[in-house]
Design a protein around this motif. Structure first.
Motif, mmCIF file in Angstrom:
data_model
loop_
_atom_site.group_PDB
_atom_site.id
_atom_site.type_symbol
_atom_site.label_atom_id
_atom_site.label_comp_id
_atom_site.label_asym_id
_atom_site.label_seq_id
_atom_site.Cartn_x
_atom_site.Cartn_y
_atom_site.Cartn_z
ATOM 1 N N MET A 121 0.847 -1.173 0.000
ATOM 2 C CA MET A 121 0.000 0.000 0.000
ATOM 3 C C MET A 121 0.893 1.235 0.000
ATOM 4 O O MET A 121 1.758 1.384 0.849
ATOM 5 C CB MET A 121 -0.887 -0.031 1.248
ATOM 6 N N PRO A 122 0.694 2.160 -0.945
ATOM 7 C CA PRO A 122 1.543 3.351 -1.006
ATOM 8 C C PRO A 122 1.258 4.285 0.166
ATOM 9 O O PRO A 122 0.169 4.294 0.728
ATOM 10 C CB PRO A 122 1.173 4.005 -2.326
ATOM 11 N N TYR A 123 2.243 5.037 0.516
ATOM 12 C CA TYR A 123 2.078 6.001 1.590
ATOM 13 C C TYR A 123 2.797 7.288 1.204
ATOM 14 O O TYR A 123 3.675 7.299 0.346
ATOM 15 C CB TYR A 123 2.618 5.460 2.913
ATOM 16 N N ALA A 124 2.413 8.367 1.845
ATOM 17 C CA ALA A 124 3.034 9.662 1.560
ATOM 18 C C ALA A 124 4.332 9.777 2.355
ATOM 19 O O ALA A 124 4.394 9.361 3.506
ATOM 20 C CB ALA A 124 2.084 10.784 1.936
ATOM 21 N N PRO A 125 5.349 10.333 1.752
ATOM 22 C CA PRO A 125 6.604 10.502 2.474
ATOM 23 C C PRO A 125 6.452 11.560 3.565
ATOM 24 O O PRO A 125 5.555 12.408 3.502
ATOM 25 C CB PRO A 125 7.575 10.976 1.395
ATOM 26 N N PRO A 126 7.322 11.527 4.574
ATOM 27 C CA PRO A 126 7.242 12.557 5.608
ATOM 28 C C PRO A 126 7.534 13.924 5.011
ATOM 29 O O PRO A 126 8.173 14.040 3.961
ATOM 30 C CB PRO A 126 8.313 12.156 6.611
ATOM 31 N N LYS A 127 7.042 14.948 5.671
ATOM 32 C CA LYS A 127 7.296 16.310 5.208
ATOM 33 C C LYS A 127 8.244 16.997 6.191
ATOM 34 O O LYS A 127 8.330 16.611 7.353
ATOM 35 C CB LYS A 127 6.000 17.090 5.075
ATOM 36 N N ALA A 128 8.938 17.992 5.699
ATOM 37 C CA ALA A 128 9.852 18.750 6.560
ATOM 38 C C ALA A 128 9.075 19.918 7.169
ATOM 39 O O ALA A 128 8.447 20.701 6.462
ATOM 40 C CB ALA A 128 11.030 19.265 5.754
ATOM 41 N N CYS A 129 9.120 20.017 8.473
ATOM 42 C CA CYS A 129 8.484 21.131 9.180
ATOM 43 C C CYS A 129 9.364 22.370 9.039
ATOM 44 O O CYS A 129 10.546 22.273 8.694
ATOM 45 C CB CYS A 129 8.316 20.765 10.661
ATOM 46 N N ALA B 191 12.309 19.486 11.469
ATOM 47 C CA ALA B 191 11.994 18.106 11.843
ATOM 48 C C ALA B 191 11.207 17.423 10.726
ATOM 49 O O ALA B 191 10.416 18.059 10.031
ATOM 50 C CB ALA B 191 11.180 18.088 13.128
ATOM 51 N N LEU B 192 11.425 16.118 10.538
ATOM 52 C CA LEU B 192 10.636 15.323 9.600
ATOM 53 C C LEU B 192 9.379 14.843 10.323
ATOM 54 O O LEU B 192 9.461 14.279 11.407
ATOM 55 C CB LEU B 192 11.428 14.136 9.076
ATOM 56 N N VAL B 193 8.228 15.083 9.709
ATOM 57 C CA VAL B 193 6.951 14.773 10.336
ATOM 58 C C VAL B 193 6.154 13.882 9.392
ATOM 59 O O VAL B 193 6.068 14.169 8.198
ATOM 60 C CB VAL B 193 6.167 16.083 10.609
ATOM 61 N N PRO B 194 5.556 12.778 9.897
ATOM 62 C CA PRO B 194 4.725 11.937 9.030
ATOM 63 C C PRO B 194 3.610 12.752 8.400
ATOM 64 O O PRO B 194 3.058 13.664 9.022
ATOM 65 C CB PRO B 194 4.152 10.893 9.993
ATOM 66 N N TYR B 195 3.258 12.419 7.168
ATOM 67 C CA TYR B 195 2.211 13.134 6.436
ATOM 68 C C TYR B 195 0.916 13.129 7.240
ATOM 69 O O TYR B 195 0.509 12.112 7.787
ATOM 70 C CB TYR B 195 1.974 12.497 5.073
ATOM 71 N N GLY B 196 0.268 14.286 7.310
ATOM 72 C CA GLY B 196 -1.010 14.393 8.003
ATOM 73 C C GLY B 196 -0.893 14.605 9.495
ATOM 74 O O GLY B 196 -1.892 14.666 10.194
ATOM 75 N N ARG B 197 0.306 14.711 10.015
ATOM 76 C CA ARG B 197 0.514 14.920 11.451
ATOM 77 C C ARG B 197 1.098 16.298 11.702
ATOM 78 O O ARG B 197 1.650 16.921 10.810
ATOM 79 C CB ARG B 197 1.494 13.879 12.007
ATOM 80 N N ARG B 198 0.993 16.763 12.933
ATOM 81 C CA ARG B 198 1.599 18.031 13.321
ATOM 82 C C ARG B 198 2.952 17.753 13.964
ATOM 83 O O ARG B 198 3.141 16.752 14.634
ATOM 84 C CB ARG B 198 0.719 18.745 14.344
ATOM 85 N N CYS B 199 3.872 18.662 13.762
ATOM 86 C CA CYS B 199 5.184 18.553 14.383
ATOM 87 C C CYS B 199 5.018 18.692 15.895
ATOM 88 O O CYS B 199 4.465 19.688 16.368
ATOM 89 C CB CYS B 199 6.111 19.654 13.856
ATOM 90 N N PRO B 200 5.488 17.720 16.683
ATOM 91 C CA PRO B 200 5.305 17.813 18.133
ATOM 92 C C PRO B 200 6.007 19.033 18.741
ATOM 93 O O PRO B 200 5.501 19.630 19.675
ATOM 94 C CB PRO B 200 5.893 16.519 18.673
ATOM 95 N N ARG B 201 7.153 19.398 18.188
ATOM 96 C CA ARG B 201 7.871 20.577 18.724
ATOM 97 C C ARG B 201 7.077 21.857 18.480
ATOM 98 O O ARG B 201 6.899 22.669 19.375
ATOM 99 C CB ARG B 201 9.244 20.710 18.071
ATOM 100 N N CYS B 202 6.602 22.024 17.263
ATOM 101 C CA CYS B 202 5.891 23.250 16.904
ATOM 102 C C CYS B 202 4.477 23.283 17.488
ATOM 103 O O CYS B 202 3.940 24.355 17.757
ATOM 104 C CB CYS B 202 5.841 23.404 15.397
#
Length: 112
Positions: free
Chosen positions: A1-9, A13-24
């Motif tokens: 199953m394909p998934y989206a790569p993490p995004k750079a905040c 920080a690298l954050v999983p797609y669809g999630r908020r950066c815990p630091r920010c």
């Protein structure tokens, strides 16, 4: 199953797609203030309860679920004087209110 790569905040920080950066997120939550500081106090709770009692069904076309949340049509930020104005409210089930808030505030799209 394909998934989206993490995004750079913005903080790097690298954050999983669809999630908020815990630091920010912590910084955002502190800057946002508490619900009471944003105007959701006892007066709001009374207006909301009366509004939901008289408007018990979600306003989203075709939904039909019980209204749990009262959504401000014109945001409190834009019109603080209309914070307790029942003509500035619409009834939503929790799912539709969350979707509306996410759209208005530019949050990530829910996965599913």
């Amino acid at each position: 199953m394909p998934y989206a790569p993490p995004k750079a905040c913005k903080c790097g920080a690298l954050v999983p797609y669809g999630r908020r950066c815990p630091r920010c997120a912590k910084a955002h939550d502190k800057a946002r203030g508490t619900a009471h500081q944003r105007g959701y106090d006892g007066d709001w709770k009374r207006v909301r309860a009366e509004f939901i009692k008289t408007n018990p069904v979600c306003d989203e076309p075709g939904c039909g679920r019980a209204a749990i949340d009262a959504d401000h049509i014109v945001s409190v930020r834009e019109a603080p004087h209309r914070r307790l104005d029942p003509t500035n409210l619409r009834p939503y089930c929790h799912a539709h209110h969350s979707e509306r808030t996410r759209r208005d505030q530019g949050g990530p799209r829910p996965r599913g």
